[in-house]
Scaffold this motif. Structure first.
Motif, short mmCIF file in Angstrom:
data_model
loop_
_atom_site.label_atom_id
_atom_site.label_comp_id
_atom_site.label_asym_id
_atom_site.label_seq_id
_atom_site.Cartn_x
_atom_site.Cartn_y
_atom_site.Cartn_z
N MET A 44 -22.79 13.37 66.24
CA MET A 44 -22.68 14.35 67.32
C MET A 44 -22.86 13.75 68.72
SD MET A 44 -26.13 16.61 66.82
CE MET A 44 -27.75 16.03 67.30
N PHE A 45 -22.29 14.47 69.66
CA PHE A 45 -22.47 14.16 71.08
C PHE A 45 -23.62 15.01 71.59
CE2 PHE A 45 -18.02 13.43 70.18
CZ PHE A 45 -17.68 12.32 70.94
N ASN A 46 -24.55 14.40 72.30
CA ASN A 46 -25.56 15.18 73.01
C ASN A 46 -24.99 15.45 74.40
OD1 ASN A 46 -27.31 15.27 70.87
ND2 ASN A 46 -28.47 13.47 71.52
N VAL A 47 -24.50 16.67 74.56
CA VAL A 47 -23.70 17.02 75.73
C VAL A 47 -24.60 17.42 76.89
CG1 VAL A 47 -21.93 18.61 76.57
CG2 VAL A 47 -21.83 17.76 74.22
N GLU A 48 -24.28 16.94 78.08
CA GLU A 48 -25.20 17.13 79.21
C GLU A 48 -24.68 18.06 80.30
OE1 GLU A 48 -27.94 14.37 80.29
OE2 GLU A 48 -27.73 13.06 78.55
N SER A 49 -23.47 18.57 80.14
CA SER A 49 -22.97 19.52 81.14
C SER A 49 -21.87 20.38 80.53
CB SER A 49 -22.42 18.79 82.36
OG SER A 49 -21.27 18.04 82.00
N PHE A 50 -21.59 21.50 81.22
CA PHE A 50 -20.54 22.39 80.77
C PHE A 50 -19.18 21.70 80.82
CE2 PHE A 50 -17.32 25.64 81.56
CZ PHE A 50 -17.47 26.36 80.39
N GLN A 51 -18.94 20.95 81.89
CA GLN A 51 -17.66 20.25 82.01
C GLN A 51 -17.45 19.26 80.87
OE1 GLN A 51 -17.37 18.60 85.96
NE2 GLN A 51 -17.13 20.61 86.90
N GLU A 52 -18.53 18.62 80.46
CA GLU A 52 -18.41 17.67 79.36
C GLU A 52 -18.00 18.38 78.07
OE1 GLU A 52 -21.92 15.16 78.68
OE2 GLU A 52 -21.14 14.72 76.69
N LEU A 53 -18.53 19.59 77.87
CA LEU A 53 -18.14 20.38 76.69
C LEU A 53 -16.63 20.58 76.64
CD1 LEU A 53 -20.49 23.50 76.31
CD2 LEU A 53 -20.21 21.63 74.69
N THR A 54 -16.06 20.97 77.78
CA THR A 54 -14.62 21.25 77.81
C THR A 54 -13.83 19.96 77.61
OG1 THR A 54 -14.52 21.06 80.22
CG2 THR A 54 -14.93 23.24 79.35
N GLU A 55 -14.34 18.87 78.15
CA GLU A 55 -13.67 17.58 77.98
C GLU A 55 -13.64 17.16 76.51
OE1 GLU A 55 -12.06 16.07 80.28
OE2 GLU A 55 -12.25 13.88 80.20
N ILE A 56 -14.78 17.31 75.84
CA ILE A 56 -14.86 16.92 74.43
C ILE A 56 -13.97 17.83 73.57
CG2 ILE A 56 -16.40 16.74 72.43
CD1 ILE A 56 -18.63 15.87 74.37
N ASN A 57 -14.01 19.13 73.87
CA ASN A 57 -13.18 20.07 73.12
C ASN A 57 -11.70 19.72 73.24
OD1 ASN A 57 -12.77 22.63 71.62
ND2 ASN A 57 -11.79 23.27 73.54
N ALA A 58 -11.26 19.43 74.46
CA ALA A 58 -9.85 19.10 74.70
C ALA A 58 -9.47 17.80 74.00
CB ALA A 58 -9.59 19.00 76.21
N CYS A 59 -10.36 16.84 74.07
CA CYS A 59 -10.11 15.55 73.45
C CYS A 59 -10.01 15.69 71.93
CB CYS A 59 -11.22 14.59 73.85
SG CYS A 59 -10.90 12.90 73.34
N ALA A 60 -10.92 16.48 71.35
CA ALA A 60 -10.91 16.70 69.90
C ALA A 60 -9.62 17.39 69.48
CB ALA A 60 -12.12 17.53 69.50
N GLN A 61 -9.17 18.33 70.29
CA GLN A 61 -7.91 19.03 69.99
C GLN A 61 -6.75 18.03 69.93
OE1 GLN A 61 -6.75 22.16 72.75
NE2 GLN A 61 -5.23 22.88 71.27
N ARG A 62 -6.67 17.17 70.94
CA ARG A 62 -5.59 16.17 70.96
C ARG A 62 -5.61 15.28 69.73
NH1 ARG A 62 -6.88 15.82 76.29
NH2 ARG A 62 -8.10 13.92 76.02
N LEU A 63 -6.82 14.97 69.26
CA LEU A 63 -6.94 14.07 68.11
C LEU A 63 -6.90 14.83 66.78
CD1 LEU A 63 -9.73 11.60 69.35
CD2 LEU A 63 -7.26 11.23 69.34
N GLY A 64 -6.83 16.16 66.87
CA GLY A 64 -6.84 16.96 65.64
C GLY A 64 -8.15 16.86 64.88
N LYS A 65 -9.25 16.82 65.62
CA LYS A 65 -10.57 16.69 64.99
C LYS A 65 -11.51 17.77 65.48
CE LYS A 65 -10.65 11.73 64.26
NZ LYS A 65 -11.33 11.37 63.04
N LYS A 66 -12.66 17.86 64.79
CA LYS A 66 -13.75 18.71 65.29
C LYS A 66 -14.87 17.80 65.76
CE LYS A 66 -13.84 23.42 63.97
NZ LYS A 66 -14.81 24.50 63.81
N ALA A 67 -15.35 18.07 66.95
CA ALA A 67 -16.42 17.23 67.50
C ALA A 67 -17.77 17.88 67.24
CB ALA A 67 -16.20 17.05 69.00
N GLY A 68 -18.68 17.12 66.60
CA GLY A 68 -20.05 17.60 66.43
C GLY A 68 -20.77 17.52 67.77
#
Ligand SMILES: *Cc1c(COP(=O)(O)O)cnc(C)c1O
Length: 419
Positions: free
Chosen positions: A121-145
């Motif tokens: 898992m990622f220990n996420v430190e901001s709201f913007q980082e959440l959206t970045e990880i979500n978008a990146c996971a979508q592109r890779l077809g993965k789910k990010a913990g």
């Protein structure tokens, strides 16, 4: 520090003579005891045996792949704060399911690298980082913990530079914001919300700040579960302190007991991210006295290790015990131990009562295993020093001393300046 002991007036690391190693590899160098490293990890891990847990060693405290390998072989995971640290941990053979990724400034390429590696898992430190990880996971077809790093606003009562869990620090998000962020995260389809995390600071020598933080996180976990978020991991970070001088930090078993007692029936897997407490007293820096001199004010011992090799005294005014490698009968003097760097802040110890060192003599800077080599640099174009691991009576160079060619590696004179 039982693995750094004097025998017949000489300092030994396990069954190896420090002087003999210095003769072989030259000075300065970092020296680590395998037995201490392994013991420290084992004791910490065992202390949590009662509850489901993963010990994720904080790579930034001591990142040589030879050292990481020891903890990985003991079943440990890692806490990383960059793509480079992930790379190191993978070289050491870490199980990616035991990797947590912390840090306020994760770059997109680093997020991608970690997602492809399938970290826990990622220990996420901001709201913007959440959206970045979500978008990146979508592109890779993965789910990010993910877990959100919460700033519990407790005072760890440590040096301000290494305190991270107070309101004014840049780390994490406060609990109210975190509740909002978890609600938003639930709407992001490529995130798998796994946990809650925090890290309150470093060199913490009391138990109460950890328990305070845990109690605040606990409330959050229950609230999130009520809202339907399945929190399975509780990451309490690292930060347990060690004895440099006269500090009396709790033993890892006391620390663990307090956490276990405060976490009854939580039904979580605990993640701990110790760094300093595992490696700090498992390593020393060995340096050689180049010159001694005296002015109207002071005695100086000038050694061949500088702030580029060990920056903690200059950066945090931190204390490291200074010891001769070979004990002799002599008087004690008040002196500063300084390095060769062109900065007044370049010192290893100030106003210290030490034996009167002589030219050419070896000196041990104790408790240098954590944030020692990892914070070193090439400032003043000094090659970074060797790292040596002792096991029993054998020593292994786990990082060779840099050469001048390493210093300019990757540099280039532009074509228009070439003769
Ligand atoms: C630095 C750090 C650690 C390790 O801290 P120590 O004081 O060395 O135990 C653990 N977790 C995070 C997030 C860190 O930044």
């Amino acid at each position: 520090m039982n693995d750094f002991q004097y025998k017949e007036q000489e300092l030994w690391c396990e069954q190896a003579s420090v002087r003999a190693i210095a003769e072989k590899v030259g000075t300065p160098f970092y020296l680590y005891s395998y037995r201490t490293l392994k013991n420290h990890f084992h004791v910490f891990d065992q202390a949590f045996a009662e509850i489901p847990h993963i010990i994720c060693f904080a790579v930034k405290s001591s990142s040589n792949i030879g050292i990481l390998r020891i903890f990985v072989a003991e079943g440990g995971g890692v806490d990383i704060v960059s793509g480079g640290e992930l790379y190191r941990a993978m070289q050491a053979g870490v199980d990616p399911r035991k990797v947590v990724y912390s840090g306020v400034g994760k770059r997109l390429d680093e997020i991608e690298y970690a997602l492809k590696a399938n970290i826990l898992m990622f220990n996420v430190e901001s709201f913007q980082e959440l959206t970045e990880i979500n978008a990146c996971a979508q592109r890779l077809g993965k789910k990010a913990g993910i877990a959100l790093r919460v700033n519990p606003d407790v005072d760890p009562q440590t040096h301000p530079y290494i305190s991270t869990g107070l309101k004014e620090n840049k780390f994490g998000v406060n609990i109210e914001k975190a509740i909002e962020a978890y609600r938003e995260a639930r709407k992001m389809p490529y995130l798998d919300i796994k946990g809650v995390s925090c890290h309150i600071g470093s060199q913490v020598t009391k138990i109460s700040p950890f328990v305070d933080a845990l109690n605040r996180l606990k409330k959050l976990v229950y609230l999130l579960r009520e809202e339907g978020t399945n929190i399975r991991y509780l990451d309490l970070g690292g930060g347990l302190g060690i004895t440099y001088k006269e500090e009396q930090p709790p033993h890892p078993t006391e620390y663990a007991k307090a956490i276990i007692d405060a976490s009854k029936d939580m039904n979580c897997t605990f993640i701990l991210e110790p760094g300093r407490v595992i490696v700090g007293n498992a390593g020393i820096l060995v340096t050689k006295v180049l010159y001694t001199k005296t002015n109207e004010e002071k005695n100086f011992v000038i050694v061949d290790a500088g702030m580029n090799d060990l920056i903690r005294p200059s950066l945090y005014n931190s204390y490291h015990q200074i010891q001769p490698v070979v004990i002799k009968k002599r008087k004690t003097v008040l002196a500063d131990i300084v390095g060769p760097i062109c900065e007044s802040g370049d010192y290893l110890a100030k106003d210290r009562n030490i034996p009167e060192f002589e030219r050419g003599e070896l000196m041990a800077v104790m408790s240098a295993g954590a944030y020692g080599f990892t914070m070193s640099s090439n400032y003043n174009s000094r090659p970074r020093v060797a790292e040596v691991l002792v096991k029993g009576d054998r020593s292994y160079v786990i990082r060779r001393r840099e050469m001048y060619s390493d210093i300019v590696k990757g540099e280039k004179i532009p074509i228009f300046l070439k003769v």
